[in-house]
Design an enzyme around this catalytic site. Structure first.
Site, short mmCIF file in Angstrom:
data_model
loop_
_atom_site.label_atom_id
_atom_site.label_comp_id
_atom_site.label_asym_id
_atom_site.label_seq_id
_atom_site.Cartn_x
_atom_site.Cartn_y
_atom_site.Cartn_z
N ASN A 589 0.86 -1.27 0.12
CA ASN A 589 0.09 0.25 -0.07
C ASN A 589 0.80 1.24 -0.08
OD1 ASN A 589 0.99 -0.49 2.67
ND2 ASN A 589 -0.58 0.93 3.36
N CYS A 591 2.09 2.94 2.43
CA CYS A 591 3.22 2.95 3.41
C CYS A 591 3.82 1.68 3.66
CB CYS A 591 2.58 3.45 4.74
SG CYS A 591 1.87 5.09 4.68
N GLU A 593 3.03 -1.49 4.56
CA GLU A 593 2.91 -2.53 5.53
C GLU A 593 1.77 -3.31 5.19
OE1 GLU A 593 -0.19 1.00 6.92
OE2 GLU A 593 1.76 0.62 5.54
#
Length: 962
Positions: A589, A591, A593
């Site tokens: 995604n 970020c 994670e």
């Protein structure tokens, strides 16, 4: 101090003020009507009947209740009431606020004008008697006489002038300092008064107090709480006045007022179409009684200002939420479909308001509202046709509109020069479409609350990969640059093996090699080498062959120069995915994670929240019982998000309902180390990263399995790794088998009894995925701890975000230096000069220097090793920023190879800094000094002018997962 700075007498109880306090609630009055301020500060609706009753009592007291007098009294009272009301309606035709004393003055005047001197005289005497009684009653509760005598007036909200109430000003500041060590109320009072002038606005009086206290934070961290408490006075006044609960309230008075404030807030929020009408169906008395006003005292200034600026619901720029009402609103929104929703709402409220756990930003924004978009990030796969490409961009826009961060898998789109059968032409490749994606993210800015945020992923075998690497460069054709979006490499294991073995690598267009997109592990290697054979036989014409090490070096160089693309690893994301039986993980995604399956029919959704690890560490280390309790409630809250969530595109709802993934993470890891006296750059820190994440994993899996017993397993549970009794720690075996022992050096140690949890998971899981560690920049600000798993950036610096600039000083370092008698103004200046580093300061003992290393003073191997120990317990991934001092090509090469070898699924930003800092912050000159936070770049990377700064420090827009 949005009020009149005057004393606060009790209710009068005079004939014009009904002492039984059965006044009409002002919350029910329409805009434009008259309002009355009672002597206790409460604002109520203007009511003619109350004036009638008050005047009638005055007549009856003089003339008695005989039948003869009754008719005259009735007619006279009606006429006088109409005269009094007409006076105020003529004076304020559009509505306004009147003090109770003004009404009584007009009653007295009307009696005199109408020749009722005897009744008027009795009325005056009664008022005087009541005033004397109130004065006597209040004498014991009067504020102490001020120690600072100031002859100054203030300008009130309505433009009127009133004397500056120094007694109240001093009371507020002393109350704000109460219970805090090493803060000086008199110093704040003195400096505040210096900044005031005759006629200053009442708003600026509060601002002066806040600014004065905040300038002292760098010398004493406790001033951050003092500043927050002074800010709370403004927040209380703003919300209470709007809700018409009271003109003002001290902290001590708020515990009694919070219940009324909650009811008025819910009513007004629904009336203004800001809150869901469903909230009115709760037992608001029970919920109001559960609010703990003392929790307002735990905020730091940064945390409270962040909430006020960006989270509290507002109407016409007026915040109508108070902190505990805010947490209860979120809790009510998350408990809306629970059987015993009041009990669950209180349970959720207690977890949030205690700072033991915090939901992600979209949940905090939107829970309990008319459109509860509570999820954090969305992952999509873009198909290789024009209709599908622009459909995916439209999905981006709709998801971004409602505060979603985006991860797009662009690998299926054919490369530059690939043949297009429908037009008999050649493709322009992926990059031109990414320019459109970039501009869409700028245009659709998450509901106007923050920038749109998107990350594009491309596999390393794609023919466009070399141009993809250059998307963020400041040179070249700007039509093929994307300055506002993120990018990431989706790297197969085979590429890493070719780099290590210094072998060739071949690039393809996906329309020629369509199955590579969905393959990983041994199956990918087999298909990939077969395609390479076709290039040698001439069967496959469009390709490019180059040394893998050359592409690797360009990847590292662009990562350093532009901060992109990030390094993420395809095979461990898929081989360790619990859901590999129903699809493929094609990207992470925004970020890095989240690792969930995507395809053209399903958009993956991540629902996030984070345990505050620092709140679960005490003198005995990790408090396991408290951690288990927190996680049980947190997983339930996250699971509720899936059913309550607003889905702006159908593919997202379809995916979320089928698989029900959630991402429970942690924050405050560095604080937890400080509490235990552990240096981040140590084997003890690596061990704690291991054991703490093991405990989180243990109880998170257990909690989801228990939810499955209560609510049923998710739809696609059968065939998952869970159903086979394969937990995240067990899935490492799959990775090792596919990758080979030589290429996987993951620690396998464990301390808990996993057999019982394995048996529970095998029976059923409520959620396909349970854990993911997000960046948590803003929610960590709210709770006052270090973000996520990050090391301390600097021990003293200025943090910039959308709420402004905030001095951040490491309270643990200050406490340690105080204990050794080393904390003074000289130390503050030294920390400023050395950019928040303790290492060059000779007075600081060696053991403290070791414990308080900053991010760039922690060798990256410690960051990677700690991340590896966490990753073995996590079914998704973690947002891992890497900090590298004195960066060069060799260091980057070693660090990222190490990340792959130790089994990491993803990495996030690279933070690099040069060997020297060319600019130092200023030394104390009586002003608030900003410590340099910008990274310097070493000479050999002479193009590194666009290195992004850490999102936790001064990249305030990167918050989709936080």
């Amino acid at each position: 101090m949005q009020t009149d700075m005057s004393q606060n007498p009790q209710n009068a109880g005079s004939p014009a003020s009904d002492s039984n306090d059965q006044d009409q609630s002002i919350a029910s009055t329409a805009p434009g009507q008259l309002r009355v301020i009672k002597r206790n500060g409460k604002v109520v609706g203007y009511d003619d009947d109350k004036i009638t009753v008050a005047i009638s009592k005055a007549f009856l007291a003089v003339e008695g209740g005989t039948a003869a007098a009754s008719s005259r009294i009735h007619e006279t009272v009606a006429r006088l009431t109409e005269q009094v009301s007409a006076t105020f309606k003529r004076r304020m035709p559009s509505g306004g606020t009147i003090h109770i004393e003004e009404i009584q003055d007009q009653v007295e005047l009307a009696l005199m004008r109408n020749g009722e001197q005897k009744v008027a005289r009795d009325y005056v005497l009664y008022r005087e008697q009541r005033a004397s009684k109130r004065a006597a009653e209040q004498k014991s509760t009067d504020l102490p006489a001020p120690t600072h005598q100031v002859d100054m007036s203030v300008t009130m909200e309505d433009g009127s002038k009133a004397p500056l109430d120094m007694a109240r000003l001093e009371h507020l500041i002393r109350a704000a300092c109460s219970g805090l060590e090493d803060v000086n109320a008199d110093k704040i009072i003195t400096e505040t008064v210096k900044n005031l002038y005759d006629g200053v606005s009442i708003h600026d009086v509060n601002t002066s107090m806040v600014i004065t206290a905040r300038t002292m934070i760098e010398v004493e961290p406790n001033y951050s709480q003092v500043t927050a408490r002074l800010l709370m006075d403004k927040i209380r006044a703003e919300a209470l006045q709007f809700l018409r609960v009271a003109e003002r309230a001290s902290h001590d008075e708020m515990n009694a007022l919070y219940s009324d404030a909650l009811k008025a807030y819910i009513s007004k929020g629904i009336e203004l179409e800001l809150l869901s009408p469903q909230l009115a169906e709760y037992d608001l008395d029970a919920l109001g009684a559960a609010l703990d006003g003392n929790r307002d005292l735990q905020f730091s200034y940064l945390g409270l200002q962040t909430l006020y600026d960006r989270y509290f619901i507002h109407h016409n720029d007026t915040r109508i939420e108070l902190p505990q009402c805010f947490f209860m609103r979120v809790a009510m929104g998350l408990a809306a479909e629970e059987d015993n929703r009041e009990a669950r709402a209180i349970e959720f409220y207690n977890l949030l308001s205690s700072f033991d756990y915090m939901s992600s930003t979209p949940t905090l924004f939107n829970a309990g509202t008319l459109r509860p978009q509570l999820s954090s990030c969305y992952l999509t796969t873009v198909p290789d046709d024009l209709h599908g490409i622009y459909g995916a961009i439209q999905d981006n826009a709709m998801l971004s509109k409602f505060a979603g961060g985006l991860g797009n898998d662009w690998t299926p789109v054919r490369a530059l020069g690939a043949y297009i059968k429908g037009t008999n032409g050649r493709s322009q490749g992926v990059v031109p479409f990414l320019k459109v994606v970039n501009d869409t993210a700028v245009a659709v800015n998450q509901g106007g609350k923050r920038k749109g945020a998107v990350c594009a992923y491309l596999e390393t075998w794609h023919m466009d990969i070399e141009e993809f690497l250059e998307l963020r460069k400041n040179t070249g054709d700007d039509r093929r640059r994307t300055h506002d979006m993120n990018s990431a490499n989706w790297i197969p294991d085979l590429f890493m093996k070719r780099v290590i073995n210094e072998e060739d690598w071949t690039l393809f267009s996906p329309n020629d090699t369509p199955d590579l997109h969905d393959l990983y592990g041994e199956a990918f290697e087999k298909a990939y080498t077969e395609y390479e054979a076709k290039t040698r036989s001439g069967e496959l014409k469009l390709f490019k062959r180059l040394p893998a090490i050359n592409l690797w070096r360009k990847m590292l160089s662009m990562l350093f120069e532009t901060g992109h693309p990030w390094f993420t690893f395809k095979d461990p994301c898929n081989l360790r995915s619990p859901q590999q039986h129903v699809g493929v993980v094609h990207s992470s995604n925004l970020c890095t994670e989240i690792t969930l399956n995507t395809n053209q029919e399903e958009i993956a959704v991540c629902n996030l929240g984070s345990v505050n690890l620092a709140q679960h560490v005490d003198e005995n280390g990790l408090n396991i019982e408290k951690l288990q309790s927190t996680i049980n409630t947190a997983v339930r809250m996250l699971d509720n998000v899936i059913d309550i969530n607003y889905y702006s595109v159908p593919q997202a709802k379809r995916s979320n309902m089928k698989h029900r993934p959630v991402g429970l993470g942690i924050m405050g890891f560095q604080d937890a180390l400080y509490k235990q006296g552990i240096s981040y750059a140590s084997s003890d820190a690596v061990t704690f990263a291991d054991t703490s994440m093991e405990a989180v994993s243990y109880y998170a899996i257990q909690a989801s399995a228990k939810l499955a017993e209560e609510r049923g397993a998710y739809q696609t549970f059968d065939g998952s790794l869970w159903s086979q009794g394969i937990l995240p720690i067990d899935s490492i075996d799959i990775l090792v088998k596919q990758r080979g022992e030589d290429y996987c050096k993951v620690d396998r140690s464990q301390t808990l009894d996993w057999d019982s949890v394995r048996a529970m998971a095998k029976k059923g899981m409520r959620n396909s995925n349970v854990m993911a560690i997000a960046p948590t920049a803003t929610i960590a600000n709210i709770t006052g701890v270090s973000q996520s798993i990050e090391p301390t950036y600097q021990n003293l610096y200025v943090k910039s975000n959308l709420s402004g600039e905030f001095t951040v000083v490491n309270p643990y370092l200050v406490k340690a230096l105080k204990e050794r008698g080393l904390w003074d103004n000289v130390m503050v200046n030294d920390l400023k000069y050395y950019d928040g580093s303790a290492q060059p300061i000779e007075r600081i003992p060696a053991d403290l220097k070791e414990q308080f290393r900053t991010a760039f003073e922690v060798e990256p191997r410690w960051l990677v090793e700690a991340a590896s120990r966490r990753q073995k317990w996590i079914d998704q991934a973690q947002s891992l920023n890497l900090y590298i001092a004195e960066a060069n090509g060799k260091k980057l090469d070693v660090t990222y190879k190490m990340a792959w070898l130790l089994g990491l699924k993803t990495t996030y930003y690279l933070r690099a800094i040069g060997a020297t800092q060319t600019e130092k912050s200023t030394i104390s000159d009586g002003k608030l000094n900003q410590v340099s936070s910008g990274p310097e770049t070493p000479a050999e990377f002479n193009q590194a002018a666009d290195v992004p700064k850490a999102c936790s420090i001064d990249e305030p827009d990167c918050e989709a997962c936080q």
